[in-house]
Design a protein around this motif. Structure first.
Motif, PDB file in Angstrom:
ATOM      1  N   THR A  33       9.337  27.175  10.974  1.00  0.00           N
ATOM      2  CA  THR A  33       9.383  27.993   9.761  1.00  0.00           C
ATOM      3  C   THR A  33       9.727  27.156   8.536  1.00  0.00           C
ATOM      4  O   THR A  33      10.155  26.006   8.647  1.00  0.00           O
ATOM      5  N   ASN A  34       9.587  27.762   7.362  1.00  0.00           N
ATOM      6  CA  ASN A  34       9.897  27.055   6.120  1.00  0.00           C
ATOM      7  C   ASN A  34      11.395  26.830   5.941  1.00  0.00           C
ATOM      8  O   ASN A  34      11.807  26.097   5.059  1.00  0.00           O
ATOM      9  N   ASN A  35      12.236  27.411   6.769  1.00  0.00           N
ATOM     10  CA  ASN A  35      13.685  27.172   6.707  1.00  0.00           C
ATOM     11  C   ASN A  35      14.096  25.884   7.411  1.00  0.00           C
ATOM     12  O   ASN A  35      15.152  25.331   7.134  1.00  0.00           O
ATOM     13  N   ALA A  36      13.287  25.427   8.349  1.00  0.00           N
ATOM     14  CA  ALA A  36      13.589  24.185   9.067  1.00  0.00           C
ATOM     15  C   ALA A  36      13.242  23.015   8.159  1.00  0.00           C
ATOM     16  O   ALA A  36      12.126  22.922   7.670  1.00  0.00           O
ATOM     17  N   GLU A  37      14.181  22.136   7.929  1.00  0.00           N
ATOM     18  CA  GLU A  37      13.908  21.008   7.037  1.00  0.00           C
ATOM     19  C   GLU A  37      13.280  19.855   7.784  1.00  0.00           C
ATOM     20  O   GLU A  37      12.143  19.495   7.533  1.00  0.00           O
ATOM     21  N   ASP A  38      13.993  19.227   8.695  1.00  0.00           N
ATOM     22  CA  ASP A  38      13.492  18.062   9.415  1.00  0.00           C
ATOM     23  C   ASP A  38      13.476  18.343  10.910  1.00  0.00           C
ATOM     24  O   ASP A  38      14.497  18.740  11.487  1.00  0.00           O
ATOM     25  N   VAL A  39      12.329  18.119  11.542  1.00  0.00           N
ATOM     26  CA  VAL A  39      12.157  18.366  12.971  1.00  0.00           C
ATOM     27  C   VAL A  39      11.575  17.104  13.596  1.00  0.00           C
ATOM     28  O   VAL A  39      10.609  16.536  13.092  1.00  0.00           O
ATOM     29  N   THR A  40      12.177  16.656  14.703  1.00  0.00           N
ATOM     30  CA  THR A  40      11.675  15.511  15.455  1.00  0.00           C
ATOM     31  C   THR A  40      11.388  15.944  16.880  1.00  0.00           C
ATOM     32  O   THR A  40      12.228  16.571  17.527  1.00  0.00           O
ATOM     33  N   LEU A  41      10.188  15.593  17.356  1.00  0.00           N
ATOM     34  CA  LEU A  41       9.787  15.818  18.735  1.00  0.00           C
ATOM     35  C   LEU A  41       9.540  14.450  19.352  1.00  0.00           C
ATOM     36  O   LEU A  41       8.692  13.703  18.872  1.00  0.00           O
ATOM     37  N   ASP A  42      10.270  14.114  20.404  1.00  0.00           N
ATOM     38  CA  ASP A  42      10.235  12.765  20.966  1.00  0.00           C
ATOM     39  C   ASP A  42      10.123  12.845  22.487  1.00  0.00           C
ATOM     40  O   ASP A  42      10.904  13.537  23.136  1.00  0.00           O
ATOM     41  N   GLY A  43       9.140  12.139  23.041  1.00  0.00           N
ATOM     42  CA  GLY A  43       9.021  12.040  24.494  1.00  0.00           C
ATOM     43  C   GLY A  43       8.566  13.314  25.171  1.00  0.00           C
ATOM     44  O   GLY A  43       9.063  13.651  26.243  1.00  0.00           O
ATOM     45  N   LEU A  44       7.588  14.009  24.569  1.00  0.00           N
ATOM     46  CA  LEU A  44       7.090  15.269  25.108  1.00  0.00           C
ATOM     47  C   LEU A  44       5.582  15.216  25.296  1.00  0.00           C
ATOM     48  O   LEU A  44       4.888  14.489  24.594  1.00  0.00           O
ATOM     49  N   THR A  45       5.066  16.045  26.194  1.00  0.00           N
ATOM     50  CA  THR A  45       3.651  16.374  26.231  1.00  0.00           C
ATOM     51  C   THR A  45       3.531  17.836  25.864  1.00  0.00           C
ATOM     52  O   THR A  45       4.202  18.691  26.459  1.00  0.00           O
ATOM     53  N   LEU A  46       2.686  18.119  24.880  1.00  0.00           N
ATOM     54  CA  LEU A  46       2.402  19.487  24.451  1.00  0.00           C
ATOM     55  C   LEU A  46       0.934  19.739  24.754  1.00  0.00           C
ATOM     56  O   LEU A  46       0.058  19.075  24.183  1.00  0.00           O
ATOM     57  N   LYS A  47       0.658  20.679  25.652  1.00  0.00           N
ATOM     58  CA  LYS A  47      -0.739  20.871  26.021  1.00  0.00           C
ATOM     59  C   LYS A  47      -1.105  22.340  26.187  1.00  0.00           C
ATOM     60  O   LYS A  47      -0.243  23.183  26.432  1.00  0.00           O
ATOM     61  N   ASN A  48      -2.403  22.582  26.007  1.00  0.00           N
ATOM     62  CA  ASN A  48      -2.998  23.899  26.214  1.00  0.00           C
ATOM     63  C   ASN A  48      -2.411  24.989  25.338  1.00  0.00           C
ATOM     64  O   ASN A  48      -2.298  26.141  25.755  1.00  0.00           O
ATOM     65  N   GLY A  49      -2.044  24.627  24.104  1.00  0.00           N
ATOM     66  CA  GLY A  49      -1.629  25.617  23.124  1.00  0.00           C
ATOM     67  C   GLY A  49      -2.859  26.264  22.501  1.00  0.00           C
ATOM     68  O   GLY A  49      -3.925  25.651  22.422  1.00  0.00           O
ATOM     69  N   LYS A  50      -2.702  27.505  22.060  1.00  0.00           N
ATOM     70  CA  LYS A  50      -3.851  28.204  21.479  1.00  0.00           C
ATOM     71  C   LYS A  50      -3.380  29.217  20.445  1.00  0.00           C
ATOM     72  O   LYS A  50      -2.516  30.041  20.712  1.00  0.00           O
ATOM     73  N   ALA A  51      -3.976  29.119  19.256  1.00  0.00           N
ATOM     74  CA  ALA A  51      -3.793  30.142  18.224  1.00  0.00           C
ATOM     75  C   ALA A  51      -5.156  30.808  18.070  1.00  0.00           C
ATOM     76  O   ALA A  51      -6.139  30.138  17.770  1.00  0.00           O
ATOM     77  N   SER A  52      -5.204  32.104  18.312  1.00  0.00           N
ATOM     78  CA  SER A  52      -6.484  32.788  18.301  1.00  0.00           C
ATOM     79  C   SER A  52      -6.319  34.198  17.756  1.00  0.00           C
ATOM     80  O   SER A  52      -5.307  34.848  17.993  1.00  0.00           O
ATOM     81  N   GLY A  53      -7.315  34.633  17.033  1.00  0.00           N
ATOM     82  CA  GLY A  53      -7.315  35.986  16.511  1.00  0.00           C
ATOM     83  C   GLY A  53      -8.338  36.132  15.413  1.00  0.00           C
ATOM     84  O   GLY A  53      -9.051  35.193  15.075  1.00  0.00           O
ATOM     85  N   SER A  54      -8.408  37.313  14.854  1.00  0.00           N
ATOM     86  CA  SER A  54      -9.350  37.593  13.780  1.00  0.00           C
ATOM     87  C   SER A  54      -8.690  37.247  12.453  1.00  0.00           C
ATOM     88  O   SER A  54      -7.618  37.752  12.138  1.00  0.00           O
ATOM     89  N   GLY A  55      -9.308  36.360  11.678  1.00  0.00           N
ATOM     90  CA  GLY A  55      -8.720  35.898  10.424  1.00  0.00           C
ATOM     91  C   GLY A  55      -8.130  34.519  10.587  1.00  0.00           C
ATOM     92  O   GLY A  55      -8.197  33.912  11.652  1.00  0.00           O
ATOM     93  N   GLN A  56      -7.548  34.002   9.523  1.00  0.00           N
ATOM     94  CA  GLN A  56      -7.061  32.619   9.509  1.00  0.00           C
ATOM     95  C   GLN A  56      -6.063  32.357  10.628  1.00  0.00           C
ATOM     96  O   GLN A  56      -5.089  33.083  10.791  1.00  0.00           O
ATOM     97  N   GLN A  57      -6.313  31.291  11.376  1.00  0.00           N
ATOM     98  CA  GLN A  57      -5.441  30.850  12.461  1.00  0.00           C
ATOM     99  C   GLN A  57      -5.081  29.393  12.226  1.00  0.00           C
ATOM    100  O   GLN A  57      -5.919  28.607  11.768  1.00  0.00           O
ATOM    101  N   THR A  58      -3.845  28.992  12.545  1.00  0.00           N
ATOM    102  CA  THR A  58      -3.389  27.627  12.263  1.00  0.00           C
ATOM    103  C   THR A  58      -2.555  27.067  13.406  1.00  0.00           C
ATOM    104  O   THR A  58      -1.731  27.768  13.981  1.00  0.00           O
ATOM    105  N   GLY A  59      -2.778  25.781  13.707  1.00  0.00           N
ATOM    106  CA  GLY A  59      -1.924  25.029  14.623  1.00  0.00           C
ATOM    107  C   GLY A  59      -1.959  25.476  16.063  1.00  0.00           C
ATOM    108  O   GLY A  59      -1.199  26.343  16.449  1.00  0.00           O
TER     109      GLY A  59
END
Length: 181
Positions: A37-63
């Motif tokens: 969210t816009n409230n989170a200032e600094d985020v670090t992701l280290d040593g991960l695998t992120l897979k098979n994520g999906k944003a889907s729907g009618s209208g603008q979809q992101t990330g």
């Protein structure tokens, strides 16, 4: 598998896995993985695998894997982001197969972003005012966009920078322009 929707990040945080081959978050195409969210200032992701994520729907979809609206920095280190997708079932408004960032700074270091899909920015979509730095022998490869920016789409209107240092961008494709960027 993630079955109850994305993990929401509302504050600054460092998430450190036990290495990308050992710490795997698989969304099973049920949702995006992280929603910053816009409230989170600094985020670090280290040593991960992120897979098979999906944003889907009618209208603008992101990330497909990560949507970041934070104004601070999103740092991804020693990680793999693969097989994520974004789709707008009503048209071509699907941005950032792996990562969508709006208004912040994205740093990718010593990581792989591969096999992600979207309409715009198969791997990364950086909205106006976002800066992107890819470094440390990172690999951005085999991502695809049906419109533009197979690897990175920088929708800047003259605002923001993209820098690539000591990294490989290869075998990305786009339907119209910018197979790589």
């Amino acid at each position: 598998n993630l079955t109850s929707g994305p993990i929401e990040i509302k504050d600054s945080v460092i998430i450190t896995g036990n290495g990308a081959s050992n710490t795997i978050i698989d969304a099973g195409f049920n949702s995006r993985i992280f929603d910053i969210t816009n409230n989170a200032e600094d985020v670090t992701l280290d040593g991960l695998t992120l897979k098979n994520g999906k944003a889907s729907g009618s209208g603008q979809q992101t990330g497909g894997a990560i949507r970041s609206l934070a104004t601070g920095s999103l740092t991804i280190r020693n990680s793999i982001i693969t097989g994520n997708t974004v789709e707008d079932t009503a048209g071509a408004s699907a941005y950032g197969g792996a990562i969508f960032i709006s208004g912040g700074f994205l740093s990718i270091r010593s990581s792989e972003i591969t096999n992600n899909t979207a309409s715009w920015g198969g791997a990364i979509y950086a909205a106006d005012g976002s800066d992107v730095a890819i470094s440390g022998a990172s690999l951005i490869g085999r991502n695809s966009a049906t419109q533009s920016g197979g690897a990175v789409y920088a929708g800047f209107s003259g605002q923001g920078d993209v820098s690539i240092e000591d990294s490989t961008i290869t075998n990305n494709s786009a339907g119209y322009s910018g197979g790589a960027i």
